[in-house]
Design an enzyme around this catalytic site. Structure first.
Site, PDB file in Angstrom:
ATOM      1  N   LEU A  83       1.573  28.093 -10.434  1.00 28.95           N
ATOM      2  CA  LEU A  83       2.285  27.271  -9.357  1.00 28.95           C
ATOM      3  C   LEU A  83       3.623  26.272  -9.769  1.00 28.95           C
ATOM      4  O   LEU A  83       4.154  25.780  -9.298  1.00 28.95           O
ATOM      5  CB  LEU A  83       1.306  27.180  -8.183  1.00 28.95           C
ATOM      6  CG  LEU A  83       0.557  28.234  -8.173  1.00 28.95           C
ATOM      7  CD1 LEU A  83       0.088  27.755  -6.877  1.00 28.95           C
ATOM      8  CD2 LEU A  83       1.537  29.482  -7.404  1.00 28.95           C
ATOM      9  N   GLY A  84       3.331  25.889 -11.167  1.00 29.44           N
ATOM     10  CA  GLY A  84       4.473  24.520 -11.199  1.00 29.44           C
ATOM     11  C   GLY A  84       3.624  24.393 -12.906  1.00 29.44           C
ATOM     12  O   GLY A  84       2.841  25.338 -13.701  1.00 29.44           O
ATOM     13  N   VAL A 107       2.966  20.524 -15.661  1.00 32.55           N
ATOM     14  CA  VAL A 107       3.179  18.939 -15.448  1.00 32.55           C
ATOM     15  C   VAL A 107       2.863  18.405 -16.111  1.00 32.55           C
ATOM     16  O   VAL A 107       3.106  18.530 -17.477  1.00 32.55           O
ATOM     17  CB  VAL A 107       1.084  18.721 -14.983  1.00 32.55           C
ATOM     18  CG1 VAL A 107       0.882  16.972 -15.136  1.00 32.55           C
ATOM     19  CG2 VAL A 107       0.477  19.515 -13.803  1.00 32.55           C
ATOM     20  N   ASP A 154     -12.194  25.161  -5.980  1.00 33.28           N
ATOM     21  CA  ASP A 154     -11.937  25.780  -7.200  1.00 33.28           C
ATOM     22  C   ASP A 154     -12.427  24.670  -8.105  1.00 33.28           C
ATOM     23  O   ASP A 154     -12.058  24.424  -9.034  1.00 33.28           O
ATOM     24  CB  ASP A 154     -10.771  25.681  -7.610  1.00 33.28           C
ATOM     25  CG  ASP A 154      -9.644  26.581  -9.002  1.00 33.28           C
ATOM     26  OD1 ASP A 154     -10.636  27.105  -8.819  1.00 33.28           O
ATOM     27  OD2 ASP A 154      -9.011  26.408  -9.004  1.00 33.28           O
ATOM     28  N   ALA A 187       1.182  20.852 -19.414  1.00 33.42           N
ATOM     29  CA  ALA A 187       0.738  22.125 -18.774  1.00 33.42           C
ATOM     30  C   ALA A 187       1.216  22.761 -17.926  1.00 33.42           C
ATOM     31  O   ALA A 187       1.658  22.039 -17.396  1.00 33.42           O
ATOM     32  CB  ALA A 187      -1.113  22.004 -18.646  1.00 33.42           C
ATOM     33  N   ALA A 188       0.761  23.975 -17.839  1.00 36.65           N
ATOM     34  CA  ALA A 188       1.778  24.964 -17.481  1.00 36.65           C
ATOM     35  C   ALA A 188       1.166  25.980 -16.590  1.00 36.65           C
ATOM     36  O   ALA A 188       0.072  26.328 -17.361  1.00 36.65           O
ATOM     37  CB  ALA A 188       2.931  25.655 -17.910  1.00 36.65           C
TER      38      ALA A 188
END
Length: 711
Positions: A227-228, A230, A379, A223-224
């Site tokens: 902030l980054g 995985v 969140d 996943a994207a």
């Protein structure tokens, strides 16, 4: 961005990230970027490898075995040492400072100018459309459409504006309801960055070669997000499956520049936009501070550890473990959690699980977060809540956390009491304690607005009120008046709204307030905090009379909470009653105790009379076959109802799972105090006087021909 695997549709979804199909599913050979261990001049080398059954790519072991850190989670001392090493790797993590970003980016005018043009060209057209709508009187008509446009603009402008839009979606004091709803749909949907850069970042941050850490790693990101991104990997030393989050290159620089420019706009708004009562610059700084905290993955790991310690004591809550030796400010390695996103009802129920059970677990855990310890997940969207195959609710992504101040926790519970009592003046005053209003603001004009909304919304009871209706209504009030809603409260509303929205997939009639009420009832009955004790008295007494139906309802609701204890419910009330400053309350309790004692005594007489044979009734009561008591039917009915209500309350206490006759022992100890003995004497004296007066009344009525006995 969450580390979560979804079982539906053959995809792996990670929180708010973008799902990416594994290349091997399309029949391609998997490829893996490995980083040469020669540092500091790293270079990427493409290595072909046979895919594993789980889609990861095996990393060939080098001829000379690399150093492998043996991470033992069971050893607390080693765990603390590993955390200390992670902290040392994050010692140079950036902290948000308006002065520092102004100094840095103020010295790069051309770069700032280019970004300003990009932002202004995107937002300028939007502002022009708003101006035209206002001029043509179509601001309200086109609001939904404009909100959608703003969401798409924020997405195009990148990570900072995606985060900004998500933050605005929790601010009912700043945005109209249509904008709140649309901005809440913002997702981090940015393209991935090269795997070679990600793997180089891992090696650089951990000062270890990739093959010394992992035996296999997914050939591309799972996943994207903004902030980054995985990766899924297997640890070389143990074979454990982990999720590895790697920060996007240059993200800190980009975010710093954006906040530098946004602060400039905030200064102008504070200076010239008089119609905006909120301190916009303070909000920007507060939000920027949160985003910078998300950039430090060691901070996120510490958040996860604290969250696990506070809330994973419940068997139905799961929080993934942290692998500290493989975590730094730009790399986060966590336990991989398999499961299903909470909004995928069909996939969840196909495993024999119930969405409503999971949502209820989430609500109870959220209430503990918000009102018990104050440290809460800020969140909780569907991607961050995962149903595991064994029925647990997994919380993920701890980058954005918040805290509820202690005073506010109690004020919120008191606010619910005032809502139940429909005491709108007290509700308006609560906003001082909640820091919504400055002390110099007059709440008098706000009271009618609250009354108009809640009198219309509360058709039946508070528990039947839809939470989204409540949030929307309060949002409209907040938007009209000079409220400055603290970030923690806005996030609380968002949290519970998300949970109710998830539950509505399974049950359109679900009400989050009804599911929350047992928790509030338990806290009111058992928490010794003075503020809550006063709130309980306020709820139970009205105009000098005790409302037994309220106590019965509280006990019914409180007993639904698994942590409810009859022992805890009795002792704080007694201690409050015997407090040296509790004379006013004692007078009310004495009066009520006399009424109850009389009701029990008279009820016993009536029950005894009704159990007698017909001939014995006339004999015992001197030939009066009409009944033992000469009192009106209404008075007798009220007396017996009071007796029955008290009996039901005692049975509710007995039905508590924790009920044990031994709970009376500490109560007896409390009653041995001098004040308790005096109180008991006053009650006994009052009961004696009342029964004597009743007996005299009976004699007088019995000798009066016009008396009307009750059969």
């Amino acid at each position: 961005m969450s580390l979560v695997a979804s079982q539906s549709l053959g995809l792996t979804l990670l929180g708010d990230g973008v799902p990416l199909r594994n290349s091997r599913r399309n029949g391609e050979k998997s490829k893996l970027f490995l980083v040469n261990r020669k540092r500091p001049s790293t270079r990427a080398a493409l290595v072909q490898a046979k895919p594993r059954d789980d889609g990861a790519v095996a990393i060939p072991s080098p001829s000379s075995k690399p150093p492998v850190i043996q991470y033992r989670r069971a050893d607390l001392a080693d765990d603390l040492q590993a955390e200390a090493r992670a902290l040392s790797r994050a010692v140079d993590a950036s902290v948000y400072s308006p002065e520092l970003i102004a100094k840095k980016h103020g010295s790069q005018p051309l770069k700032a100018l280019r970004r300003s043009v990009e932002i202004l060209s995107a937002l300028g057209g939007f502002a022009l459309k708003l101006g035209i709508d206002q001029r043509q009187g179509k601001l309200e008509v086109n609001m939904k459409e404009r909100a959608g446009e703003l969401r798409r603009i924020f997405t195009r402008l990148g990570p900072t504006f995606v985060k900004l839009g998500q933050g605005l979606s929790t601010r009912p004091d700043l945005c109209p309801p249509d904008y709140l709803e649309e901005l809440a749909e913002l997702q981090d949907a940015l393209p991935t960055f090269p795997d070679a850069e990600a793997f180089a970042c891992i090696e650089r941050e951990l000062d270890l070669s990739l093959e010394s850490i992992f035996s296999s790693v997914s050939p591309e990101p799972i996943a994207a997000a903004s902030l980054g991104q995985v990766y899924k990997a297997h640890l070389r030393y143990s074979g454990e499956v982990v999720a590895v989050k790697v920060q996007r290159p240059g993200i800190e620089e980009a975010i710093g520049l954006d906040f530098y420019l946004i602060r400039g706009v905030g200064k102008l708004i504070n200076k010239y936009a008089d119609f905006i009562t909120t301190d916009v610059l303070a909000l920007i700084d507060e939000f920027a501070c949160r985003v910078y905290q998300e950039l430090n993955y060691v901070q996120e790991a510490q958040n996860a550890r604290r969250f696990k310690k506070l809330y994973a004591d419940k068997a139905d809550v799961l929080v993934p473990d942290i692998f500290w030796d493989y975590t730094s400010r730009k790399v986060l390695t966590m336990e991989w959690v398999e499961g299903t996103k909470l909004n995928e009802q069909v996939a969840i129920e196909s495993q024999g699980l119930k969405v409503l059970d999971l949502v209820n677990t989430g609500i109870q855990c959220s209430l503990r977060q918000l009102l018990e310890y104050g440290f809460f997940h800020a969140d909780p969207h569907p991607g961050n809540l995962l149903a595991t195959p064994d029925g647990k609710l997994a919380f993920l992504d701890f980058g954005m956390m918040s805290e509820t101040p202690e005073e506010a926790r109690y004020a919120i519970i008191g606010h619910v009491v005032h809502l139940v009592n429909r005491d709108y003046e007290a509700m308006a005053r609560d906003y001082y304690a909640l820091k919504f209003l400055s002390p110099d603001v007059d709440v008098t004009p706000i009271v009618p607005a609250l009354r108009d909304f809640f009198d219309d919304a509360l058709t039946y009871t508070v528990s039947e009120l839809n939470f989204k209706t409540l949030v929307d209504g309060l949002g409209a009030v907040f938007y009209q008046y000079p409220f400055n809603v603290p970030a923690y409260y806005a996030l609380i509303l968002r949290s519970l709204t998300v949970l109710e929205g998830l539950a509505l997939y399974a049950d359109p009639n679900f009400k989050v307030l009804a599911a929350s009420y047992p928790y509030f009832a338990k806290r009111l009955l058992t928490d010794p905090n003075p503020y809550l004790r006063d709130a309980l008295i306020e709820l139970l007494f009205k105009d000098g009379k005790f409302r037994w139906n309220r106590l019965e309802n509280l006990l019914q609701q409180g007993s639904k909470d698994r942590d409810f204890s009859a022992k805890e419910a009795l002792q704080p009330v007694l201690k409050l009653l015997l407090d040296p400053n509790g004379e006013e309350l004692r007078l009310l309790v004495i009066k009520e105790a006399v009424r109850v004692s009389e009701a029990i005594a008279l009820g016993t007489v009536v029950d005894t009379y009704n159990s007698m044979p017909e001939f014995l009734r006339s004999l015992v009561f001197s030939g009066n076959g009409n009944g033992p008591l000469t009192m009106s039917a209404t008075e007798l009915e009220s007396t017996l109802e009071l007796r029955d209500q008290v009996s039901r309350i005692w049975r509710l206490l007995q039905s508590s799972e924790s009920f044990d006759p031994a709970i009376l022992q500490p109560i007896v100890q409390v009653l041995q105090q001098p004040e308790a003995r005096r109180l008991g004497g006053r009650v006994a004296g009052g009961v004696g006087q009342r029964l004597a007066a009743r007996f005299l009344q009976q004699l007088l009525r019995a000798t009066t021909p016009s008396s009307s006995p009750i059969p």
